[in-house]
Structures are given as structure tokens and as C-alpha cells.
Design an enzyme around this catalytic site. Structure first.
Site, mmCIF file in Angstrom:
data_model
loop_
_atom_site.group_PDB
_atom_site.id
_atom_site.type_symbol
_atom_site.label_atom_id
_atom_site.label_comp_id
_atom_site.label_asym_id
_atom_site.label_seq_id
_atom_site.Cartn_x
_atom_site.Cartn_y
_atom_site.Cartn_z
ATOM 1 N N THR A 34 4.860 23.075 -2.318
ATOM 2 C CA THR A 34 3.819 22.656 -1.385
ATOM 3 C C THR A 34 2.806 23.760 -1.107
ATOM 4 O O THR A 34 3.064 24.939 -1.334
ATOM 5 C CB THR A 34 4.447 22.212 -0.039
ATOM 6 N N ASP A 35 1.666 23.334 -0.588
ATOM 7 C CA ASP A 35 0.659 24.294 -0.154
ATOM 8 C C ASP A 35 0.828 24.538 1.341
ATOM 9 O O ASP A 35 1.772 24.044 1.961
ATOM 10 C CB ASP A 35 -0.755 23.817 -0.516
ATOM 11 N N VAL A 36 -0.093 25.240 1.938
ATOM 12 C CA VAL A 36 0.021 25.618 3.340
ATOM 13 C C VAL A 36 0.047 24.398 4.276
ATOM 14 O O VAL A 36 0.592 24.463 5.363
ATOM 15 C CB VAL A 36 -1.102 26.614 3.733
ATOM 16 N N SER A 37 -0.488 23.270 3.818
ATOM 17 C CA SER A 37 -0.506 22.065 4.648
ATOM 18 C C SER A 37 0.766 21.228 4.508
ATOM 19 O O SER A 37 0.891 20.198 5.153
ATOM 20 C CB SER A 37 -1.733 21.208 4.307
#
Length: 167
Positions: A34-37
């Protein structure tokens, strides 16, 4: 490996399974995906699709490693199109469905989808070519072409949407 006085049963990596002509391969979304979101980074779908294709070929009897080791060649992606529909998120169980759509003497086209329960997350159309060690396209082994032809099934619109991965 830790020392143990009793034999340990070592789990084998998942390979998925065939349901008719479609290959089903389950993945779990981990934090690293996943990314930061908290949404799966777009390139990770490519990794999931690659793993599913590789295992689909393996259990269909297409030994890519033996062909590579013998100097016959390997598959190379020549074209890929992705359509993102909805995001996968941390800890989601995702089902990758792979289908052979078309085969020629040197290439194969596959349709792949990533599903969470009954929601389509991402769809891909992938064309791979069998290439010689020098990078030039060459004919696939005839038995592989026959295997791919036997796996050509109904298109994605003809398959019921009953996808659910056990958590």
C-alpha cells in the site's frame, strides 16, 4: 533453519487452482503493498498478475524454467493494458483470475482480473511472446500451444461473478 528433534512439515507456496479453464490465485494485501493512504500501489497489481500467470503455467504443465535452462527461450510481456476500477486496501483478500484469450505459434494473450469478493478491482489484458535467448520472437513448443488452446474458455462477460476468497 532452526534445529528440531521432530520432522517439520514445511508449507509450500500457493499455486492457485483451475476452475474449468480459468486459473484462480489468491493474494493478501500487506502493508508493503500500500501507499501512504492505505490503498494498494498501482504497480503491485502487475506483480500479482505476473505471479498468477507464472503459477497458472506451472500447474498447466508448461515448464518455463526448463525451457530457459535448456536455452530454448522465455516469455516476455510485449503488451499490457490495465483498467483500475476500485482500490484494494490493507489486509484485503484478493482473487486473481487468469484466462487464456488467444494463442498463436509465438504469442499468447491472457485476460486477468483482480477481485475482492464480488467487486472487480483491476482488469488486465496481457500479450506475451516466446523469445529466444537473443531476444527475437520464436515459436513456442507445440505442446505448449496445444495446452494454451485447451485453456481458451469463455470470455469474462460470460462467466458468473461468484468470486469470494476465504479469509
Amino acid at each position: 533453519m532452526p534445529h528440531s528433534s521432530s520432522p517439520v512439515s514445511v508449507p509450500v507456496p500457493p499455486t492457485g487452482q483451475f476452475d474449468g479453464t480459468q486459473h484462480l490465485f489468491a493474494v493478501r494485501t500487506y502493508f508493503e503493498d500500500t501507499d501512504v493512504s492505505g490503498v494498494v500501489y498501482h504497480a503491485n497489481y502487475l506483480r500479482w498478475f505476473e505471479r498468477a500467470r507464472s503459477d497458472m503455467l506451472r500447474i498447466a504443465g508448461i515448464d518455463q524454467r526448463a525451457a530457459h535452462d535448456a536455452g530454448l527461450g522465455a516469455y516476455a510481456v510485449t503488451d499490457i493494458a490495465l483498467r483500475y476500477k476500485a482500490p484494494a486496501r490493507l489486509d484485503d483478500a484478493v482473487l486473481i483470475i487468469s484466462r487464456v484469450a488467444d494463442v498463436s505459434p509465438a504469442t499468447c494473450r491472457l485476460d486477468q482480473e483482480a477481485w475482492r469478493d464480488d467487486q472487480l478491482l483491476c482488469a488486465a489484458t496481457v500479450r506475451v511472446a516466446f523469445v529466444a535467448p537473443n531476444g527475437r520472437a520464436r515459436r513456442q513448443p507445440p505442446e505448449w500451444v496445444a495446452t494454451f488452446r485447451a485453456l481458451i474458455g469463455p470470455g469474462p462477460d460470460e462467466i458468473p461473478k461468484r468470486m469470494k476468497v476465504s479469509a
